[in-house]
Scaffold this motif. Sequence first.
Motif, PDB file in Angstrom:
ATOM      1  N   ASP A  70      -3.427 -13.860  -1.045  1.00 21.63           N
ATOM      2  CA  ASP A  70      -1.887 -13.708  -0.483  1.00 21.63           C
ATOM      3  C   ASP A  70      -1.371 -12.503  -0.577  1.00 21.63           C
ATOM      4  N   ALA A  71      -1.269 -12.033  -1.968  1.00 27.81           N
ATOM      5  CA  ALA A  71      -0.758 -10.643  -2.257  1.00 27.81           C
ATOM      6  C   ALA A  71      -1.344  -9.508  -1.256  1.00 27.81           C
ATOM      7  N   SER A  72      -2.435  -9.710  -1.251  1.00 29.25           N
ATOM      8  CA  SER A  72      -3.074  -8.568  -0.376  1.00 29.25           C
ATOM      9  C   SER A  72      -2.753  -8.541   0.874  1.00 29.25           C
ATOM     10  N   LYS A  73      -2.606  -9.551   1.306  1.00 32.12           N
ATOM     11  CA  LYS A  73      -2.283  -9.520   3.011  1.00 32.12           C
ATOM     12  C   LYS A  73      -0.978  -9.044   3.162  1.00 32.12           C
ATOM     13  N   ILE A  74       0.109  -9.017   2.124  1.00 33.76           N
ATOM     14  CA  ILE A  74       1.224  -8.195   2.239  1.00 33.76           C
ATOM     15  C   ILE A  74       0.794  -6.898   2.304  1.00 33.76           C
ATOM     16  N   MET A  75      -0.082  -6.242   1.410  1.00 36.22           N
ATOM     17  CA  MET A  75      -0.318  -4.888   1.443  1.00 36.22           C
ATOM     18  C   MET A  75      -0.989  -4.382   2.847  1.00 36.22           C
ATOM     19  N   ASP A  76      -1.647  -5.343   3.478  1.00 38.54           N
ATOM     20  CA  ASP A  76      -2.414  -5.062   4.985  1.00 38.54           C
ATOM     21  C   ASP A  76      -0.812  -4.704   5.959  1.00 38.54           C
ATOM     22  N   GLU A  77       0.200  -5.569   5.780  1.00 42.92           N
ATOM     23  CA  GLU A  77       1.170  -5.404   6.403  1.00 42.92           C
ATOM     24  C   GLU A  77       2.111  -4.162   6.086  1.00 42.92           C
ATOM     25  N   LEU A  78       2.079  -3.752   4.785  1.00 41.54           N
ATOM     26  CA  LEU A  78       2.613  -2.509   4.565  1.00 41.54           C
ATOM     27  C   LEU A  78       1.904  -1.288   4.966  1.00 41.54           C
ATOM     28  N   PHE A 250      -0.445   1.880   0.800  1.00 37.72           N
ATOM     29  CA  PHE A 250      -0.851   0.438   0.105  1.00 37.72           C
ATOM     30  C   PHE A 250      -2.197  -0.127   0.716  1.00 37.72           C
ATOM     31  N   GLU A 251      -2.704  -0.559  -0.281  1.00 36.17           N
ATOM     32  CA  GLU A 251      -3.918  -1.176  -0.254  1.00 36.17           C
ATOM     33  C   GLU A 251      -4.330  -2.296  -1.352  1.00 36.17           C
ATOM     34  N   SER A 252      -5.328  -3.114  -1.181  1.00 33.98           N
ATOM     35  CA  SER A 252      -5.764  -4.094  -2.074  1.00 33.98           C
ATOM     36  C   SER A 252      -7.394  -4.474  -2.171  1.00 33.98           C
ATOM     37  N   TYR A 253      -7.890  -4.479  -3.503  1.00 31.61           N
ATOM     38  CA  TYR A 253      -9.082  -5.044  -3.418  1.00 31.61           C
ATOM     39  C   TYR A 253      -8.920  -6.062  -4.350  1.00 31.61           C
ATOM     40  N   VAL A 254      -9.606  -7.417  -4.175  1.00 34.14           N
ATOM     41  CA  VAL A 254      -9.663  -8.711  -4.889  1.00 34.14           C
ATOM     42  C   VAL A 254     -11.158  -8.675  -5.314  1.00 34.14           C
ATOM     43  N   LEU A 255     -11.290  -8.540  -6.761  1.00 33.68           N
ATOM     44  CA  LEU A 255     -12.707  -8.433  -7.341  1.00 33.68           C
ATOM     45  C   LEU A 255     -13.093  -9.444  -8.320  1.00 33.68           C
ATOM     46  N   VAL A 301     -16.886  -7.663  -4.391  1.00 31.34           N
ATOM     47  CA  VAL A 301     -15.436  -7.669  -3.773  1.00 31.34           C
ATOM     48  C   VAL A 301     -15.346  -8.756  -2.838  1.00 31.34           C
ATOM     49  N   ILE A 302     -14.287  -9.532  -3.139  1.00 30.17           N
ATOM     50  CA  ILE A 302     -14.083 -10.744  -2.083  1.00 30.17           C
ATOM     51  C   ILE A 302     -12.951 -10.602  -1.257  1.00 30.17           C
ATOM     52  N   TYR A 303     -12.341  -9.404  -1.079  1.00 33.20           N
ATOM     53  CA  TYR A 303     -11.219  -9.199  -0.090  1.00 33.20           C
ATOM     54  C   TYR A 303     -10.811  -7.815  -0.148  1.00 33.20           C
ATOM     55  N   TYR A 304     -10.649  -7.036   1.024  1.00 35.42           N
ATOM     56  CA  TYR A 304     -10.039  -5.771   1.235  1.00 35.42           C
ATOM     57  C   TYR A 304      -8.837  -5.732   2.208  1.00 35.42           C
ATOM     58  N   ALA A 305      -7.830  -5.142   1.738  1.00 36.37           N
ATOM     59  CA  ALA A 305      -6.641  -4.889   2.620  1.00 36.37           C
ATOM     60  C   ALA A 305      -5.986  -3.772   2.446  1.00 36.37           C
ATOM     61  N   GLY A 306      -5.025  -3.352   3.741  1.00 33.20           N
ATOM     62  CA  GLY A 306      -4.518  -2.005   3.700  1.00 33.20           C
ATOM     63  C   GLY A 306      -5.617  -1.005   4.002  1.00 33.20           C
ATOM     64  N   HIS A 307      -5.235   0.280   3.090  1.00 31.49           N
ATOM     65  CA  HIS A 307      -5.799   1.317   3.583  1.00 31.49           C
ATOM     66  C   HIS A 307      -7.504   1.147   3.136  1.00 31.49           C
ATOM     67  N   SER A 308      -7.804   0.340   2.246  1.00 29.94           N
ATOM     68  CA  SER A 308      -9.132   0.027   1.882  1.00 29.94           C
ATOM     69  C   SER A 308      -9.858  -0.357   2.838  1.00 29.94           C
TER      70      SER A 308
END
Length: 551
Positions: A70-78, A250-255, A301-308
């Motif tokens: 959920d937090a990663s999706k906000i990095m996507d918006e940013l 902004f980016e995110s990786y969930v690992l 890695v189970i989720y990428y978001a934003g720049h990544s």
Amino acid sequence: MLALKSISRLSAAILLATSLGSMQVTATEKRLTLKPEFKERLNIYQEVELNADLSHLSDNQREMLSLLIDASKIMDELFWLQAYGEGKKELLKQIDDPAVKRFVEINYGPWDRLDADKPFLTSVAEKSEGAQFYPEDMSKEAFENADFKGKTSLYTVVRKDKEGNLFSIPYSEAYTDHIDRAAAILEKASTYADDKAFGNYLKMRAKALRSDEYQASDMAWMDMKTNPIDVVIGPIETYEDLLFGYRSAFESYVLVKDMSWSDKLAKYAEHLPKLQKDLPVKKAYKKEVPGSDADLNAYDVIYYAGHSNAGGKTIAINLPNDEEVQLQKGTRRLQLKNAMRAKFDAIMLPISKQLIVEEDRKHVTFNAFFANTMFHEVAHGLGIKNTINDKGTVRQALKEHASALEEGKADILGLYMVRQLLAEKVITEGELKDYYTTFMAGIFRSVRFGASSAHGKANMVRFNYFADNGAFSRDEQGLYSVNMEKMTAAIDSLSERILTLQGDGDYDGVGKLMEESGMIKEALAADLAKLEDAQIPVDIVFKQGKMVLGL
């Protein structure tokens, strides 16, 4: 104070919104269509399901992963705001073709990230080199002549006031709503952390998002050793800022950590001081001692978001970027094993069948690909972070060239390190030809990322340098083979050149190197066309999220 003149948060926000909206397509009634020359580009990404075995995780850990997504999706918006500006929904509404719409989503805007950021839709202007970090009508000269707080900060956007003066707004103010929502989710996720150090890190990262002060949370992240779940989240890399290379995206990786593979990699960290000492360059350019607390780990890695998640997908990470943290704590190298395997199977093996001589194709192996990628990340921690002639950090001295040269350094020093560790029998799998040949195939993979990418520029410089020094040969059928002796010599000489350019903070020298060698020449262009004709994907794109994971 945030600027030369006193500006209220409200008026600053109005100025920000005006600037962010400048990249929108203005004719809202007009339909946007794909330019004909980009028709074949729609299929350059192969979809891969991003999954992992979560059966060993507790209920708390699974709930925490859900919140981190959920937090990663906000990095996507940013990141959409930073790369394109306001108006994502309006942009997508103007496109009828689902495949074209998907291509826009993959690229986080109407510019092809793997083709020099060329606009691929009708009625779309060229992408600003400064993305949405700076006013579009700002010249480099105006920026360099201006004096204002936060001028070179990683965590501010630059705007103009009514008089045309430049000022900066901290991310925490420019993106207040997004930041507050993401921070609150991280704080909630911390309550589900079975690993207390990780829970503390999440709270510190939330505080960092709200304050734009990230160093303490970076230090805490480096101190964690046993957490089975990890998240890399926030404004981190500066590649999106092609104007100066100052602003972070902004980016995110969930690992989820692969414990068995991580244990296998742990033995390499103790060799870093000796590898730094033995670098093929004068002592002045290797006098810094990297932190000895660095570690190597493998993850799914189970989720990428934003720049990544934009364009080409990262398969390994070396963080933190903060030079002070690196010198005190070292860095953490995260190998994203499942994403790496997907790229190897979908791209590397097919490339080798098209461009490597038949008798050498057996030397293109996943173990070599994994090691070359891993030691690329390790090599970011080697060399020099501060110039030897009082020009400040290498990043500051080399400006927009810093990222491309740093990627080139990491590639070449990573291969140097593999060679050294094989000779010392620290690495016991395979032979040197495996690593050199796989590296060659890897250049063909990465050079397709295009000239606008730091990695792409680095690959083109290295490819042309190797060609000029006879490190490989190309037969009449356009198939390549490595010259082991000349490859070794080229690795050492290019390592010395890059490290010297960095240590000297030689902005003009790096610019000349990029201009002379950072291009695709005729023979290579023909070879890359063969890969297109064979319909080998350039990169991967993910089917990902809670539904895929069963969360």
